[in-house]
Each structure stands twice: as structure tokens, then as C-alpha cells.
Design an enzyme around this catalytic site. Sequence first.
Site, PDB file in Angstrom:
ATOM      1  N   SER A  40      -7.946   7.191   3.468  1.00 49.44           N
ATOM      2  CA  SER A  40      -6.585   7.197   2.925  1.00 49.44           C
ATOM      3  C   SER A  40      -6.388   8.415   2.031  1.00 49.44           C
ATOM      4  CB  SER A  40      -6.344   5.913   2.123  1.00 49.44           C
ATOM      5  OG  SER A  40      -5.064   5.935   1.525  1.00 49.44           O
ATOM      6  N   HIS A  66      -4.176   8.892  -0.661  1.00 46.57           N
ATOM      7  CA  HIS A  66      -3.887   8.785  -2.092  1.00 46.57           C
ATOM      8  C   HIS A  66      -5.099   8.388  -2.934  1.00 46.57           C
ATOM      9  CE1 HIS A  66      -3.396   4.320  -2.824  1.00 46.57           C
ATOM     10  NE2 HIS A  66      -3.428   4.345  -1.513  1.00 46.57           N
ATOM     11  N   CYS A 124      -4.879  -4.269  -5.383  1.00 45.41           N
ATOM     12  CA  CYS A 124      -4.297  -5.154  -4.373  1.00 45.41           C
ATOM     13  C   CYS A 124      -4.453  -6.623  -4.747  1.00 45.41           C
ATOM     14  CB  CYS A 124      -4.936  -4.884  -3.017  1.00 45.41           C
ATOM     15  SG  CYS A 124      -4.593  -3.224  -2.397  1.00 45.41           S
ATOM     16  N   GLY A 135      -4.601   3.842   4.664  1.00 49.53           N
ATOM     17  CA  GLY A 135      -5.827   3.130   4.967  1.00 49.53           C
ATOM     18  C   GLY A 135      -5.589   1.788   5.628  1.00 49.53           C
ATOM     19  N   GLN A 181     -12.760   4.111  -0.037  1.00 50.95           N
ATOM     20  CA  GLN A 181     -13.273   4.411  -1.378  1.00 50.95           C
ATOM     21  C   GLN A 181     -14.468   5.355  -1.354  1.00 50.95           C
ATOM     22  OE1 GLN A 181     -11.868   3.797  -4.129  1.00 50.95           O
ATOM     23  NE2 GLN A 181     -10.363   2.216  -3.602  1.00 50.95           N
TER      24      GLN A 181
END
Length: 392
Positions: A205, A207, A332, A70, A185
Site C-alpha cells: 500500500s 500510504h 482499523c 492494500g 507493513q
Amino acid sequence: MIYLDNAASTAPTAEVMDAQAAAAREHFGNPSSAHGLGAAAARAIEEARSQVAQALGADSACEIVFTSGGTEADALGVLGAAGRTRGRHLVVSAIEHPAVLRTAEALVAQGFALTTVAPASNGAVDVEAIAAALRPDTAVVALMLANNELGTLQPVRAVAAALARAAAAGGPGARRPHLHVDAVQAFGFVSFRAPSLGADTIAISGHKIHGPKGAGALWVRPGVTLRPLWDGGRQERGLRSGTENLPGWVGLGRAAARAAAFRDGDGPAAIAALRDGLEEKISAAIAGARPTVSGAARAPHISSMIVGEFPAEAVLHALEARGVYASAGSACASRTRGPSHVLRAVGVGERTAVLRFSLSRDTTAAEIDDAVAALRAAIAEVAPTVTARRRR
């Protein structure tokens, strides 16, 4: 173990891991090679591209550019668009993921001007605030579809319409800014078809949807031109040089297909019911506990809860000791001290403990009950210690 940190990363499915292992074993040839092994590897990538395109509702697999995840997809969407336009002004929301915010700041260092638009107290950005930030030289607007900490959905379609109106009002020669959307998300939980969202680029993304780390994709609207982040062998239609991560992208294709099936069925409603039950039970079990924001539409799998005036980290450790894994804000931001930029943007104070519980399609009602019981015990353990320290 009860894992409720799926917004940080999900467990890859056995199907994804098996597909990756088979791809690595059977398609070790370079997809750019002219021989049969190379052609077979290239076909495997194109099959994965078609799976991602179908999951995003794209009109063609050619609209998909594979990336390392991402963050790279966000960088290509923002930097790539800024590098192709004459405008020198950017607009981003204050609650973007660091992958977008840091990229915008990098452009500021190159001479771009940046306007950051704060959200309302409900965690959603106001369309008019975005529109008011536009300038004749605005090159790129970046707005995520679902916030990674609060789960709040952002008005992407309405912002796209506002950009079009502003361009039309600007008269001949006025250009609509590029609209980049971080859908990392939202993808797999929120129903949308990429071409009808109004964006020019959309990042996802692997994962986050039970796929592999190191694999992501950028949907690019037909006709949009981007400047590559680097040059080399000019794979991925010249937008991403470097030998392809074939196993990762095959895994992403499988994960995207499964995520789309979950999204298009009863999955979102079921997981939203679990999230709502979690919030109701926490609010009933812990004095003062409540959702961090309210009044905005949300992605169904993310719950942000204020649980008291404690250090969130202490509560998380106490939860982990009881086998429950959650987070404070985003993964993050977990290495930074104090509230995240998202929590600050919605007015959360430094002493307030905010926990993010993010569910997956595998989360069960029994796990929700056990997690609430563990949280109640964790706070009962942490609260006296914090109170005693503050009295000293």
C-alpha cells in the site's frame, strides 16, 4: 506534534505530492486512448510500475498490478486465487488484517471452509500449525509478513516450503495451495525480494510508505492466474477494470523507490534502535510497562507496549493533549470496543492498556524522549481517575 502512528498512515513526502500534482496536470489523457496524450499517460504509468517492480525485486514490471490500496490488493490476491481453483478450503492466521479476514469470511458465505490458525504467545504463527491445517482441497493460505499491531514477522518462507512439501507428499495431481502475503507493513522496512519469498501474490500500500492514499499494488508470480474482482474495460492486464488512478500510481512509484532506498541502507537498523530505546525508556519510566510480546523477530518500526490496567483510549487522549499521536492496536480496529482480535489472540485481557507506537524514517531520538515523558505524565493523570472509579 510527535506523530507515532505511522503504521496507520504516513505523511506523504513533498516529492510524492509534487509528482502527483505534475502527473494530474500533465497526463490528464486517458491511458487507454490511442492519441499522443493517452500514450504519454500510459508511459507515466509504466514508469511507475517499473519503480514498484524494482522496489519489490520483481523480475519484470509485468508482475505488478496496480490497485486502490492494500485492501483491494489483498482481496484480489485471496478472492482472485480462490476463484480460479477447485479447492474449497482456506487457511489464514488469526492475526491477519481485517482486509484478509473479512475476505476469507466472505468466501465462507460462498461455501468455502475456513481454518484460522492462532499465533504462539510471542505473536508469531507456527509453521507446523499452518501445515497441520492443510487439507487436500486447500485452495488458499494467507499469511502476513509483518503483523500490523505487534510488528512480529511471520515465517512466510518456511510456510511456502511447507506448502511445497505437502503438495509433493500428496502424490500425482496434488496441487500446492496459493500463498497470499499481506506485506503492507513490511514493505520498505523488511528486506525481501518478491520472487524469492515463496508467495504467489504480495500486497502493498502507498500510504504506509509516505505515498498516497488510494494507491496500492499486487505482485503476482508469473504463471499464477487470478479471477478479477469485477469486469469492465479490462485494464491492468484484465485484472482490474476501471480508468487508471494515474496520479496516485505515479506517487506510489516515487514512494516505493524512496522506501526501497531506505530499506536497503542503514534505515532499518537506525529505526530499530529508536524503537528499542523507546521500549527501554517506557519500561524504565512506568511501573509494569513492557512489550506486549517478546521472543519473535519484528519489523523495526512497530512497538506494542502494555502500559497498565487502564482504558487505552483514556491514555491516548491524555497523550494527544500533550501533542503525541499513537494508537491502541490498529487504526482499523480503533472503532471496536475491547481488545483487537490480534491482542486477544496473544492473550491480552480486556482491562489491559496496549499502545502501539509506530515510527517513520523521519522519527528522531528527541521525539522518542519527549514521547516517553508525555506518556509518563499521561498515565499519572489517568491512573488516579481509573482507580477511583474501580473503588466505587
